[in-house]
Design a protein around this motif. Structure first.
Motif, PDB file in Angstrom:
ATOM      1  N   LYS A   1       0.819  -1.205   0.000  1.00 54.57           N
ATOM      2  CA  LYS A   1       0.000   0.000   0.000  1.00 54.57           C
ATOM      3  C   LYS A   1       0.851   1.252   0.000  1.00 54.57           C
ATOM      4  N   THR A   2       1.988   1.187   0.694  1.00 54.43           N
ATOM      5  CA  THR A   2       2.864   2.359   0.819  1.00 54.43           C
ATOM      6  C   THR A   2       4.040   2.334  -0.157  1.00 54.43           C
ATOM      7  N   SER A   3       4.122   1.286  -0.977  1.00 49.29           N
ATOM      8  CA  SER A   3       5.206   1.107  -1.957  1.00 49.29           C
ATOM      9  C   SER A   3       6.564   0.882  -1.309  1.00 49.29           C
ATOM     10  N   LEU A   4       6.604   0.626  -0.012  1.00 44.30           N
ATOM     11  CA  LEU A   4       7.875   0.362   0.648  1.00 44.30           C
ATOM     12  C   LEU A   4       8.489  -0.955   0.181  1.00 44.30           C
ATOM     13  N   ASP A   5       7.659  -1.848  -0.356  1.00 46.91           N
ATOM     14  CA  ASP A   5       8.195  -3.120  -0.858  1.00 46.91           C
ATOM     15  C   ASP A   5       9.118  -2.908  -2.058  1.00 46.91           C
ATOM     16  N   GLU A   6       9.038  -1.737  -2.705  1.00 48.42           N
ATOM     17  CA  GLU A   6       9.821  -1.488  -3.910  1.00 48.42           C
ATOM     18  C   GLU A   6      11.160  -0.794  -3.627  1.00 48.42           C
ATOM     19  N   LEU A   7      11.458  -0.499  -2.371  1.00 40.62           N
ATOM     20  CA  LEU A   7      12.711   0.171  -2.042  1.00 40.62           C
ATOM     21  C   LEU A   7      13.952  -0.590  -2.521  1.00 40.62           C
ATOM     22  N   PRO A   8      13.984  -1.933  -2.461  1.00 45.43           N
ATOM     23  CA  PRO A   8      15.180  -2.637  -2.974  1.00 45.43           C
ATOM     24  C   PRO A   8      15.462  -2.380  -4.454  1.00 45.43           C
ATOM     25  N   GLN A   9      14.499  -1.838  -5.179  1.00 46.45           N
ATOM     26  CA  GLN A   9      14.737  -1.573  -6.602  1.00 46.45           C
ATOM     27  C   GLN A   9      15.749  -0.453  -6.821  1.00 46.45           C
ATOM     28  N   PHE A  10      16.078   0.287  -5.765  1.00 46.00           N
ATOM     29  CA  PHE A  10      17.156   1.260  -5.901  1.00 46.00           C
ATOM     30  C   PHE A  10      18.490   0.559  -6.138  1.00 46.00           C
ATOM     31  N   PHE A  11      18.604  -0.701  -5.681  1.00 41.69           N
ATOM     32  CA  PHE A  11      19.789  -1.491  -6.023  1.00 41.69           C
ATOM     33  C   PHE A  11      19.777  -1.841  -7.510  1.00 41.69           C
ATOM     34  N   ASN A  12      18.579  -2.089  -8.069  1.00 36.38           N
ATOM     35  CA  ASN A  12      18.474  -2.301  -9.509  1.00 36.38           C
ATOM     36  C   ASN A  12      18.922  -1.072 -10.288  1.00 36.38           C
TER      37      ASN A  12
END
Length: 503
Positions: free
Chosen positions: A397-408
């Motif tokens: 809901k908060t898009s926090l699950d996508e934070l690891p994509q900064f490694f991408n």
């Protein structure tokens, strides 16, 4: 009082005459003479002076001299403002750079496109090359100073003041000069007289474009339809009109007419332009390229394409991602621990996605579902999905699950801003359903995007939602700018990280 010759068009209209030996030769018509009044005399003189001053070659030579001297002046101005003493009194490196700056600028500026014609380009395209050139000159000067082991003796403030003076003055002078030239052209000075050839729709379209941009200085003297576009018609239309250019607005399917038109125009030195109608053929933007010495048109170019755009976006992506990961490292560690404690399974979820040009990569996310195996294909998460853990629902809901994509992003597989990457199985499905769907992968996928901040985030439970998402993605790729990326990032930070459709 002034007597001038009212010359015919730039080419000679042949008239047969016989010489003493009976031979036949072609000669030009004798120009008619007329007398100008005082007002006409002044106007003719002004237009002649302006033409000579605003001519591309003359402007280039004046600007090259101005740009070189500007560095010298800037170095001395910065010295008087900051150092308060002659440059040589604060170390010989300052005096040397004051004269090295102009030499580097004289070599760098032309190769960066600083002196191309300003007639038909926007203000940003006038300013951008000179800004980049100034940065290159400054970097080159620093490199020379470093190699000479004099970097410690260089005054940083003096150096920055010099760059700021040159940058501000060069940009201001160009903006003022372009503004003055466009004002003069809107008032009838230095106009390029045009004959336009095309079909009715294209003629109307080009006429509208010229009327909407009077500052570019084009005046359509005559238009010819295809039915009138024979060689004789063009030559007749040019007679006595002092034509500067002929524009042929021919669509690709009517190219067979080009040979006869070019044959007629070969008798004249006027500029000939082909303006192909590729609006309905181009998937994204179009861009002219040199392909092994052959002119070509790339029909699905993005606004990001090109060394400058890609370099700027790549540098920003990595610096911004590194900053985010450093600042949010405590939050990342906390989420990792909570994910591990919430349910059995890995902390990070890897999923194959397609990147730029369709190349696969492993997209990273915090795991938000219980570990399971898909029975048939790949199912999008829906509201009250039983596979999503309570913590996972909050993270999604908060898009926090996508934070690891900064490694991408750091790895170069993704960008901070761009079209969101979809699962490969979804790509295979929507490619057949949505026109232009795979054009989204002409650029790097992003963590956030134009579609997401405009409400098309999360589940796409109808085909129409996916169509709208693709439309927004295509718009972004056609109209990309660094400022647009910043706008999307700010919009995401303040509102776009929460979504009604994120389950």
């Amino acid at each position: 009082m002034m007597i001038v010759a009212d010359f015919p068009p730039p080419f000679l209209q042949p008239e047969s005459i016989k010489d003493m030996d009976g031979g036949v030769h072609a000669v030009g018509k004798i120009p008619e003479l007329r007398i100008l009044s005082g007002g006409e005399h002044l106007k003719a003189l002004l237009v002649g002076v302006l033409r000579s001053m605003m001519g591309h070659w003359a402007r280039e030579q004046l600007l090259r001299l101005f740009d070189a001297l500007l560095w010298l002046v800037g170095a001395y101005v910065a010295g008087s403002l900051w150092l308060g003493v002659p440059l040589e009194a604060k170390g010989w490196i300052h005096l040397m750079l004051a004269y090295v700056f102009p030499l580097i600028a004289f070599m760098i500026y032309p190769s960066m496109g600083c002196y191309r014609s300003w007639r038909s380009i926007d203000y940003l395209s006038v300013v951008k090359p000179v800004v980049l050139s100034i940065l290159v000159v400054g970097l080159s000067a620093l490199t020379i100073t470093f190699l000479m082991h004099e970097i410690g003796a260089l005054s940083r403030v003096w150096f920055m003041l010099t760059l700021s003076f040159v940058l501000g003055t060069a940009v201001s002078v160009r903006l003022v000069a372009v503004g003055i030239m466009r004002w003069l052209r809107r008032n009838g000075c230095d106009l390029r007289r045009i004959i336009l050839v095309g079909d009715a729709e294209r003629l109307a379209y080009m006429r509208q474009s010229v009327s909407e941009h009077p500052g570019f200085g084009f005046s359509i003297v005559s238009t010819l339809g295809y039915e009138d576009g024979a060689a004789a018609s063009i030559l007749d239309a040019m007679a006595g009109q002092n034509i500067d250019e002929v524009w042929m607005a021919l669509s690709p399917e009517k190219m067979e007419r080009m040979d006869s038109l070019l044959g007629a125009l070969s008798q004249s030195p006027v500029s000939v332009r082909w303006i192909p109608d590729i609006r309905w053929h181009a998937l994204l933007n179009s861009r002219e390229e040199n392909l092994m010495g052959h002119p070509s048109l790339l029909l699905n170019a993005t606004a990001i394409d090109g060394s400058q755009g890609r370099l700027l976006k790549s540098i920003f992506d990595r610096l911004f991602s590194l900053l985010v990961l450093l600042l949010l490292s405590p939050l990342l560690l906390l989420i990792a621990v909570l994910v591990k404690l919430s349910s059995p399974g890995p902390i990070i979820f890897h999923q194959a996605r397609q990147g730029i040009s369709g190349k696969p990569f492993q997209c990273l996310k915090f795991r938000t579902m219980v570990t399971h195996r898909e029975e048939s294909g790949l199912t999008q998460a829906t509201v009250n999905d039983s596979r999503v853990t309570p913590l996972g629902a909050f993270l999604r809901k908060t898009s926090l699950d996508e934070l690891p994509q900064f490694f991408n992003v750091l790895a170069g597989d993704m960008s901070v801003v761009g079209p969101r990457p979809h699962a490969i199985q979804h790509n295979e499905f929507y490619t057949k359903q949505v026109y232009g769907y795979m054009q989204r992968y002409r650029t790097k996928p992003g963590i956030t995007g134009w579609a997401q901040i405009n409400g098309y985030r999360g589940e796409t439970d109808t085909l129409q939602k996916m169509v709208k998402r693709v439309e927004y993605d295509i718009y972004y790729m056609k109209n990309w700018s660094f400022l647009l990326d910043l706008k999307i990032i700010f919009a995401t930070a303040f509102s776009g990280w929460m979504g009604r459709n994120a389950y």
